[in-house]
Design a protein around this motif. Structure first.
Motif, short mmCIF file in Angstrom:
data_model
loop_
_atom_site.label_atom_id
_atom_site.label_comp_id
_atom_site.label_asym_id
_atom_site.label_seq_id
_atom_site.Cartn_x
_atom_site.Cartn_y
_atom_site.Cartn_z
N PHE A 250 -7.53 2.76 -5.71
CA PHE A 250 -7.60 1.56 -4.87
C PHE A 250 -9.03 1.05 -4.79
CE2 PHE A 250 -3.39 2.23 -2.77
CZ PHE A 250 -2.96 0.93 -2.83
N GLY A 251 -9.95 1.96 -4.52
CA GLY A 251 -11.35 1.56 -4.39
C GLY A 251 -11.91 0.96 -5.66
N LYS A 252 -11.59 1.57 -6.79
CA LYS A 252 -12.07 1.04 -8.07
C LYS A 252 -11.49 -0.34 -8.35
CE LYS A 252 -12.58 2.16 -12.98
NZ LYS A 252 -12.25 0.80 -13.41
N ALA A 253 -10.19 -0.51 -8.06
CA ALA A 253 -9.56 -1.82 -8.29
C ALA A 253 -10.19 -2.89 -7.41
CB ALA A 253 -8.06 -1.73 -8.02
N PHE A 254 -10.49 -2.53 -6.15
CA PHE A 254 -11.12 -3.50 -5.25
C PHE A 254 -12.52 -3.84 -5.75
CE2 PHE A 254 -13.90 -4.48 -1.67
CZ PHE A 254 -13.22 -5.53 -1.10
N GLY B 265 1.87 6.64 -6.87
CA GLY B 265 0.81 7.54 -7.31
C GLY B 265 1.15 9.00 -7.08
N LEU B 266 1.69 9.32 -5.91
CA LEU B 266 2.03 10.72 -5.60
C LEU B 266 3.14 11.24 -6.51
CD1 LEU B 266 1.90 10.55 -1.68
CD2 LEU B 266 0.20 11.56 -3.23
N LEU B 267 4.15 10.40 -6.77
CA LEU B 267 5.24 10.82 -7.65
C LEU B 267 4.79 10.93 -9.11
CD1 LEU B 267 8.25 8.79 -6.20
CD2 LEU B 267 7.76 11.23 -5.94
N ALA B 268 3.67 10.26 -9.43
CA ALA B 268 3.12 10.36 -10.78
C ALA B 268 2.18 11.57 -10.92
CB ALA B 268 2.37 9.09 -11.13
N GLY B 269 2.05 12.36 -9.86
CA GLY B 269 1.24 13.56 -9.93
C GLY B 269 -0.18 13.39 -9.45
N LYS B 270 -0.51 12.25 -8.87
CA LYS B 270 -1.85 12.02 -8.35
C LYS B 270 -1.95 12.56 -6.92
CE LYS B 270 -3.08 9.45 -11.95
NZ LYS B 270 -4.13 9.87 -12.89
N SER B 271 -3.14 12.98 -6.55
CA SER B 271 -3.38 13.42 -5.18
C SER B 271 -3.69 12.21 -4.31
CB SER B 271 -4.55 14.39 -5.13
OG SER B 271 -5.77 13.71 -5.41
N PRO B 272 -3.56 12.32 -2.99
CA PRO B 272 -3.91 11.18 -2.12
C PRO B 272 -5.33 10.68 -2.33
CG PRO B 272 -2.70 12.84 -0.88
CD PRO B 272 -2.98 13.43 -2.22
N VAL B 273 -6.25 11.61 -2.58
CA VAL B 273 -7.64 11.22 -2.82
C VAL B 273 -7.75 10.41 -4.10
CG1 VAL B 273 -9.97 12.06 -3.29
CG2 VAL B 273 -8.57 13.17 -1.54
N GLU B 274 -7.03 10.82 -5.16
CA GLU B 274 -7.08 10.10 -6.43
C GLU B 274 -6.49 8.69 -6.29
OE1 GLU B 274 -6.74 13.34 -10.01
OE2 GLU B 274 -4.99 13.11 -8.72
N VAL B 275 -5.40 8.59 -5.52
CA VAL B 275 -4.80 7.26 -5.31
C VAL B 275 -5.77 6.36 -4.56
CG1 VAL B 275 -2.92 5.99 -4.23
CG2 VAL B 275 -2.46 8.18 -5.32
N THR B 276 -6.45 6.91 -3.55
CA THR B 276 -7.44 6.13 -2.80
C THR B 276 -8.59 5.71 -3.69
OG1 THR B 276 -6.85 7.36 -0.79
CG2 THR B 276 -8.92 6.13 -0.77
N GLN B 277 -9.02 6.60 -4.59
CA GLN B 277 -10.09 6.27 -5.52
C GLN B 277 -9.68 5.12 -6.44
OE1 GLN B 277 -10.76 10.09 -7.36
NE2 GLN B 277 -12.52 10.55 -6.03
N VAL C 171 0.83 -1.21 0.00
CA VAL C 171 0.00 0.00 0.00
C VAL C 171 0.87 1.25 0.00
CG1 VAL C 171 -1.66 1.33 1.35
CG2 VAL C 171 -1.97 -1.13 1.08
N ALA C 172 1.91 1.27 0.82
CA ALA C 172 2.81 2.42 0.85
C ALA C 172 3.48 2.62 -0.50
CB ALA C 172 3.86 2.22 1.95
N SER C 173 3.90 1.52 -1.12
CA SER C 173 4.52 1.62 -2.44
C SER C 173 3.56 2.20 -3.47
CB SER C 173 5.00 0.23 -2.88
OG SER C 173 5.42 0.25 -4.23
N ALA C 174 2.30 1.78 -3.40
CA ALA C 174 1.31 2.29 -4.34
C ALA C 174 1.09 3.78 -4.16
CB ALA C 174 -0.01 1.54 -4.16
N TYR C 175 1.04 4.23 -2.90
CA TYR C 175 0.87 5.66 -2.64
C TYR C 175 2.08 6.46 -3.10
CZ TYR C 175 -3.59 5.80 -0.22
OH TYR C 175 -4.94 5.76 0.05
N VAL C 176 3.27 5.95 -2.85
CA VAL C 176 4.49 6.64 -3.31
C VAL C 176 4.48 6.75 -4.83
CG1 VAL C 176 7.00 6.43 -3.52
CG2 VAL C 176 5.89 6.02 -1.32
#
Length: 224
Positions: A49-53, A35-47, A28-33
């Motif tokens: 995750f939710g869509k993938a689940f 996503g954030l380095l790719a220019g995504k916001s924390p909310v977008e990364v969480t979204q 999860v930490a790797s995914a957030y890192v």
């Protein structure tokens, strides 16, 4: 150069596993890192995750199946399975596993892959029944023989699924075979591949059945 920054998420995975941290937290930490380095916001990364689940929610069924099997085992599922086998006069390890192999291949061939498996059937049912059959025919078993019978039960499940599922044309392995053959300009439809998988499945059934019969004989020699 900045477009390589998201790859730092891989370093998070390597470092987390090297430090033996909780694998789920590391991923999860790797995914957030990433996503954030790719220019995504924390909310977008969480979204994401939710869509993938949500898209793969069928995988969550394992969290329902495993507790159910655990509860059944707690209330004597394995003991009941052993008692059933002990009630059959001619039951042997080989005969029992041949019947299971036939069941596994037939159900896999018609697309019912999840009706059996190591967690669903082998551990709680098939392995205890096979051990009961071995003990009934050959007496008390040593640790090596117990492991051998359990391994044979697991192998039977694998052989049945592996060679049976290709007969079901609507499965990923058939698509993979079709795409691989297409690269060599061999054009076959999924149904053609499924039909040609039948002789292989029959051969696998006969060969593994022979192995199971030889297992019976080797157990018999052990008891003499």
């Amino acid at each position: 150069m900045s477009h390589y920054l998201p790859l730092l998420g891989i370093l998070v995975v390597v470092a987390g596993f090297a430090l033996r941290l909780n694998p789920m937290l590391v991923v999860v930490a790797s995914a957030y890192v990433t996503g954030l380095l790719a220019g995504k916001s924390p909310v977008e990364v969480t979204q994401i995750f939710g869509k993938a689940f949500n898209d793969n929610r069928i995988l969550a069924i394992v969290w329902i199946v495993l507790p159910a099997i655990g509860m059944l085992e707690r209330y004597g599922l394995q003991q009941r399975a052993r008692a059933v086998i002990l009630g059959f006069r001619g039951a042997t390890v080989g005969r029992l596993l041949v019947l299971y192999l036939l069941y596994r291949q037939i159900t896999a061939a018609i697309g019912l892959h999840s009706t059996a498996g190591p967690a669903q059937t082998v551990r709680p049912l098939v392995a205890p029944m096979a051990l009961a059959a071995a003990e009934k025919a050959h007496g008390e078993l040593d640790a090596d023989t117990i492991d051998r019978v359990k391994a044979s039960a697991a192998a039977t499940d694998n052989v049945g699924l592996f060679f049976g599922e290709d007969i079901f044309f609507a499965i990923g392995s058939i698509v993979l075979i079709q795409a691989t053959l297409a690269t060599y300009r061999i054009e076959l439809t999924p149904i053609q591949l499924a039909i040609w998988a039948i002789p292989t499945a029959i051969a696998a059934f006969l060969i593994h059945s022979l192995r199971l019969m030889l297992l019976d004989r080797s157990l018999g020699r052990r008891g003499t």
